[in-house]
Design a protein around this motif. Structure first.
Motif, PDB file in Angstrom:
ATOM      1  N   LEU A   9       1.585   0.403   4.690  1.00 57.89           N
ATOM      2  CA  LEU A   9       1.636   0.551   3.236  1.00 57.89           C
ATOM      3  C   LEU A   9       1.293   1.975   2.821  1.00 57.89           C
ATOM      4  CD1 LEU A   9      -0.404  -2.660   2.268  1.00 57.89           C
ATOM      5  CD2 LEU A   9       2.090  -2.452   2.455  1.00 57.89           C
ATOM      6  N   ALA A  10       1.973   2.478   1.804  1.00 62.88           N
ATOM      7  CA  ALA A  10       1.655   3.812   1.283  1.00 62.88           C
ATOM      8  C   ALA A  10       1.814   3.823  -0.231  1.00 62.88           C
ATOM      9  CB  ALA A  10       2.558   4.862   1.917  1.00 62.88           C
ATOM     10  N   ASP A  11       0.718   4.111  -0.919  1.00 64.36           N
ATOM     11  CA  ASP A  11       0.738   4.236  -2.376  1.00 64.36           C
ATOM     12  C   ASP A  11      -0.477   5.058  -2.777  1.00 64.36           C
ATOM     13  OD1 ASP A  11       2.160   2.549  -4.889  1.00 64.36           O
ATOM     14  OD2 ASP A  11       0.186   3.401  -5.321  1.00 64.36           O
ATOM     15  N   ASP A  12      -0.313   5.918  -3.778  1.00 68.54           N
ATOM     16  CA  ASP A  12      -1.425   6.790  -4.154  1.00 68.54           C
ATOM     17  C   ASP A  12      -2.452   6.097  -5.048  1.00 68.54           C
ATOM     18  OD1 ASP A  12       0.567   6.763  -6.127  1.00 68.54           O
ATOM     19  OD2 ASP A  12      -0.063   8.678  -6.963  1.00 68.54           O
ATOM     20  N   HIS A  13      -2.215   4.841  -5.397  1.00 70.11           N
ATOM     21  CA  HIS A  13      -3.198   4.074  -6.168  1.00 70.11           C
ATOM     22  C   HIS A  13      -3.794   2.994  -5.261  1.00 70.11           C
ATOM     23  CE1 HIS A  13      -0.660   5.774  -9.431  1.00 70.11           C
ATOM     24  NE2 HIS A  13      -1.839   5.930 -10.006  1.00 70.11           N
ATOM     25  N   GLN A  14      -5.087   3.119  -4.990  1.00 66.42           N
ATOM     26  CA  GLN A  14      -5.738   2.172  -4.086  1.00 66.42           C
ATOM     27  C   GLN A  14      -5.658   0.740  -4.607  1.00 66.42           C
ATOM     28  OE1 GLN A  14      -6.904   2.880  -1.019  1.00 66.42           O
ATOM     29  NE2 GLN A  14      -7.250   0.681  -0.745  1.00 66.42           N
ATOM     30  N   ILE A  15      -5.648   0.584  -5.921  1.00 69.32           N
ATOM     31  CA  ILE A  15      -5.566  -0.763  -6.490  1.00 69.32           C
ATOM     32  C   ILE A  15      -4.245  -1.435  -6.121  1.00 69.32           C
ATOM     33  CG2 ILE A  15      -4.586  -0.064  -8.725  1.00 69.32           C
ATOM     34  CD1 ILE A  15      -6.446  -2.171 -10.006  1.00 69.32           C
ATOM     35  N   VAL A  16      -3.181  -0.644  -5.984  1.00 73.82           N
ATOM     36  CA  VAL A  16      -1.887  -1.190  -5.562  1.00 73.82           C
ATOM     37  C   VAL A  16      -1.961  -1.621  -4.100  1.00 73.82           C
ATOM     38  CG1 VAL A  16       0.562  -0.684  -5.202  1.00 73.82           C
ATOM     39  CG2 VAL A  16      -0.598   0.157  -7.253  1.00 73.82           C
ATOM     40  N   ILE A  17      -2.560  -0.774  -3.264  1.00 77.26           N
ATOM     41  CA  ILE A  17      -2.744  -1.116  -1.849  1.00 77.26           C
ATOM     42  C   ILE A  17      -3.536  -2.416  -1.723  1.00 77.26           C
ATOM     43  CG2 ILE A  17      -3.850  -0.426   0.311  1.00 77.26           C
ATOM     44  CD1 ILE A  17      -1.402   1.219  -0.181  1.00 77.26           C
ATOM     45  N   ASP A  18      -4.638  -2.505  -2.469  1.00 82.60           N
ATOM     46  CA  ASP A  18      -5.483  -3.703  -2.399  1.00 82.60           C
ATOM     47  C   ASP A  18      -4.711  -4.944  -2.854  1.00 82.60           C
ATOM     48  OD1 ASP A  18      -7.554  -2.122  -1.510  1.00 82.60           O
ATOM     49  OD2 ASP A  18      -8.518  -1.955  -3.477  1.00 82.60           O
ATOM     50  N   GLY A  19      -3.895  -4.779  -3.889  1.00 85.96           N
ATOM     51  CA  GLY A  19      -3.094  -5.899  -4.368  1.00 85.96           C
ATOM     52  C   GLY A  19      -2.071  -6.350  -3.342  1.00 85.96           C
ATOM     53  N   LEU A  20      -1.432  -5.386  -2.684  1.00 90.84           N
ATOM     54  CA  LEU A  20      -0.450  -5.721  -1.649  1.00 90.84           C
ATOM     55  C   LEU A  20      -1.112  -6.421  -0.465  1.00 90.84           C
ATOM     56  CD1 LEU A  20       1.677  -2.441  -1.721  1.00 90.84           C
ATOM     57  CD2 LEU A  20       2.455  -4.719  -2.400  1.00 90.84           C
ATOM     58  N   LYS A  21      -2.308  -5.981  -0.123  1.00 90.38           N
ATOM     59  CA  LYS A  21      -3.041  -6.641   0.966  1.00 90.38           C
ATOM     60  C   LYS A  21      -3.297  -8.108   0.638  1.00 90.38           C
ATOM     61  CE  LYS A  21      -5.609  -2.683   2.857  1.00 90.38           C
ATOM     62  NZ  LYS A  21      -6.964  -2.101   3.025  1.00 90.38           N
ATOM     63  N   LEU A  22      -3.660  -8.367  -0.610  1.00 94.38           N
ATOM     64  CA  LEU A  22      -3.908  -9.750  -1.024  1.00 94.38           C
ATOM     65  C   LEU A  22      -2.623 -10.574  -0.996  1.00 94.38           C
ATOM     66  CD1 LEU A  22      -6.374  -9.267  -4.024  1.00 94.38           C
ATOM     67  CD2 LEU A  22      -6.892 -10.325  -1.819  1.00 94.38           C
ATOM     68  N   LEU A  23      -1.530  -9.965  -1.440  1.00 96.78           N
ATOM     69  CA  LEU A  23      -0.258 -10.682  -1.500  1.00 96.78           C
ATOM     70  C   LEU A  23       0.324 -10.968  -0.121  1.00 96.78           C
ATOM     71  CD1 LEU A  23       1.508  -8.788  -4.444  1.00 96.78           C
ATOM     72  CD2 LEU A  23       0.676 -11.138  -4.477  1.00 96.78           C
ATOM     73  N   ILE A  24       0.170 -10.009   0.783  1.00 99.07           N
ATOM     74  CA  ILE A  24       0.840 -10.105   2.082  1.00 99.07           C
ATOM     75  C   ILE A  24      -0.101 -10.564   3.195  1.00 99.07           C
ATOM     76  CG2 ILE A  24       2.171  -8.784   3.800  1.00 99.07           C
ATOM     77  CD1 ILE A  24       2.898  -6.847   1.474  1.00 99.07           C
ATOM     78  N   GLY A  25      -1.398 -10.347   3.003  1.00 98.48           N
ATOM     79  CA  GLY A  25      -2.371 -10.567   4.074  1.00 98.48           C
ATOM     80  C   GLY A  25      -2.395 -11.961   4.663  1.00 98.48           C
ATOM     81  N   SER A  26      -2.023 -12.965   3.880  1.00 98.27           N
ATOM     82  CA  SER A  26      -2.069 -14.342   4.374  1.00 98.27           C
ATOM     83  C   SER A  26      -0.800 -14.761   5.112  1.00 98.27           C
ATOM     84  CB  SER A  26      -2.309 -15.306   3.204  1.00 98.27           C
ATOM     85  OG  SER A  26      -1.249 -15.212   2.263  1.00 98.27           O
ATOM     86  N   GLU A  27       0.195 -13.882   5.142  1.00 96.54           N
ATOM     87  CA  GLU A  27       1.455 -14.214   5.819  1.00 96.54           C
ATOM     88  C   GLU A  27       1.286 -14.123   7.334  1.00 96.54           C
ATOM     89  OE1 GLU A  27       4.151 -15.270   4.184  1.00 96.54           O
ATOM     90  OE2 GLU A  27       3.050 -15.055   2.298  1.00 96.54           O
ATOM     91  N   ALA A 109       7.364  -6.720  -9.444  1.00 91.76           N
ATOM     92  CA  ALA A 109       7.998  -7.891  -8.825  1.00 91.76           C
ATOM     93  C   ALA A 109       6.944  -8.945  -8.499  1.00 91.76           C
ATOM     94  CB  ALA A 109       8.734  -7.478  -7.551  1.00 91.76           C
ATOM     95  N   ASP A 110       7.347 -10.208  -8.530  1.00 92.65           N
ATOM     96  CA  ASP A 110       6.402 -11.257  -8.160  1.00 92.65           C
ATOM     97  C   ASP A 110       6.324 -11.378  -6.638  1.00 92.65           C
ATOM     98  OD1 ASP A 110       8.658 -12.760  -7.330  1.00 92.65           O
ATOM     99  OD2 ASP A 110       8.786 -13.785  -9.255  1.00 92.65           O
ATOM    100  N   ARG A 111       5.384 -12.166  -6.170  1.00 93.19           N
ATOM    101  CA  ARG A 111       5.130 -12.283  -4.734  1.00 93.19           C
ATOM    102  C   ARG A 111       6.355 -12.802  -3.976  1.00 93.19           C
ATOM    103  NH1 ARG A 111       3.179 -16.179  -1.173  1.00 93.19           N
ATOM    104  NH2 ARG A 111       1.859 -15.361   0.522  1.00 93.19           N
ATOM    105  N   ALA A 112       7.026 -13.796  -4.547  1.00 96.11           N
ATOM    106  CA  ALA A 112       8.193 -14.370  -3.877  1.00 96.11           C
ATOM    107  C   ALA A 112       9.295 -13.326  -3.697  1.00 96.11           C
ATOM    108  CB  ALA A 112       8.719 -15.567  -4.669  1.00 96.11           C
ATOM    109  N   THR A 113       9.518 -12.513  -4.724  1.00 96.72           N
ATOM    110  CA  THR A 113      10.545 -11.472  -4.642  1.00 96.72           C
ATOM    111  C   THR A 113      10.162 -10.410  -3.622  1.00 96.72           C
ATOM    112  OG1 THR A 113      11.121 -11.834  -6.968  1.00 96.72           O
ATOM    113  CG2 THR A 113      11.850  -9.764  -5.976  1.00 96.72           C
ATOM    114  N   LEU A 114       8.893 -10.023  -3.623  1.00 97.34           N
ATOM    115  CA  LEU A 114       8.412  -9.037  -2.651  1.00 97.34           C
ATOM    116  C   LEU A 114       8.624  -9.528  -1.226  1.00 97.34           C
ATOM    117  CD1 LEU A 114       6.821  -6.486  -1.801  1.00 97.34           C
ATOM    118  CD2 LEU A 114       4.726  -7.832  -2.099  1.00 97.34           C
ATOM    119  N   MET A 115       8.221 -10.760  -0.949  1.00 96.74           N
ATOM    120  CA  MET A 115       8.349 -11.286   0.407  1.00 96.74           C
ATOM    121  C   MET A 115       9.814 -11.452   0.801  1.00 96.74           C
ATOM    122  SD  MET A 115       5.291 -11.140   1.173  1.00 96.74           S
ATOM    123  CE  MET A 115       5.750 -11.488   2.875  1.00 96.74           C
ATOM    124  N   HIS A 116      10.637 -11.841  -0.149  1.00 99.81           N
ATOM    125  CA  HIS A 116      12.078 -11.958   0.129  1.00 99.81           C
ATOM    126  C   HIS A 116      12.645 -10.598   0.517  1.00 99.81           C
ATOM    127  CE1 HIS A 116      16.221 -13.267  -0.124  1.00 99.81           C
ATOM    128  NE2 HIS A 116      16.471 -12.298  -0.986  1.00 99.81           N
TER     129      HIS A 116
END
Length: 204
Positions: A9-27, A109-116
């Protein structure tokens, strides 16, 4: 045998990184192996980790997402890249396509769209927004809410006088709106307006 794909993951906002970790981390089929908050760090991290997929912010300090992709795509032919962006600008989407990205996903995008998107790219496909739909939405925004009201009535064969009565406005005001509509659509007839909307795939 590895049963999951690796993701950087690469983003200059840590809050975005943290959000992506939550969204993807359980996959179970995708494992995050690193992240960075600027382009240079992302370049170094991706080169070191050699992930299956890198999800990279379009706009970052030091190097933007496209610069990172351009620099790494030949060096790491097995790594696929997806651009992450707030922009829905058609030019940005096409730049990503031409620059070597296999996907483009908006940050809202919502989680389903991101994972798709991620799974489509990992499977060897691509994922990009429908530029025709975006273009149609852009065209739609040419008209103000009041103009859209009037367009609907014009297409239903209401006269300016009828529209004025229906909307509780003066006929002069309606005529002014119709002149603006004609200027934007390049036509001054209901038939021409209907053709303009059809050609540009604009639906209200």
């Amino acid at each position: 045998m590895k049963t999951y794909a690796t993701l950087y993951l690469a983003d200059d906002h840590q809050i975005v990184i943290d959000g992506l970790k939550l969204l993807i981390g359980s996959e179970e089929d995708i494992k995050i192996v690193g992240y960075a908050n600027d382009g240079e760090a992302a370049h170094a991290g991706i080169r070191e980790r050699k992930p299956d997929l890198a999800l990279i912010d379009f706009s970052m300090p030091k190097m933007n997402g496209l610069e990172v992709i351009f620099s790494l795509r030949k060096m790491l032919p097995d790594t696929k890249f997806v651009i992450l962006s707030m922009s829905e600008n058609i030019r940005d989407i096409r730049e990503a396509q031409n620059g070597g990205a296999k996907g483009y996903i908006r940050k809202n995008a919502d989680r389903a769209t991101l994972m798709h998107c991620l799974r489509a790219v990992l499977a060897g496909g691509t994922y990009f927004p429908d530029v025709k739909t975006i273009a149609a939405e852009s065209e739609k925004q040419l008209f103000t809410p009041r103009e859209i009201e009037i367009i609907k009535l014009v297409l239903d064969e209401y006269t300016s006088a009828d529209i004025a009565l229906r909307l509780h406005l003066s006929r002069t005001t309606i005529e002014t709106h119709r002149k603006n509509i004609n200027r934007k659509s390049g036509t001054n007839t209901p038939l021409g307006l209907s053709k303009f909307l059809l050609q540009h795939q604009i639906k209200f």
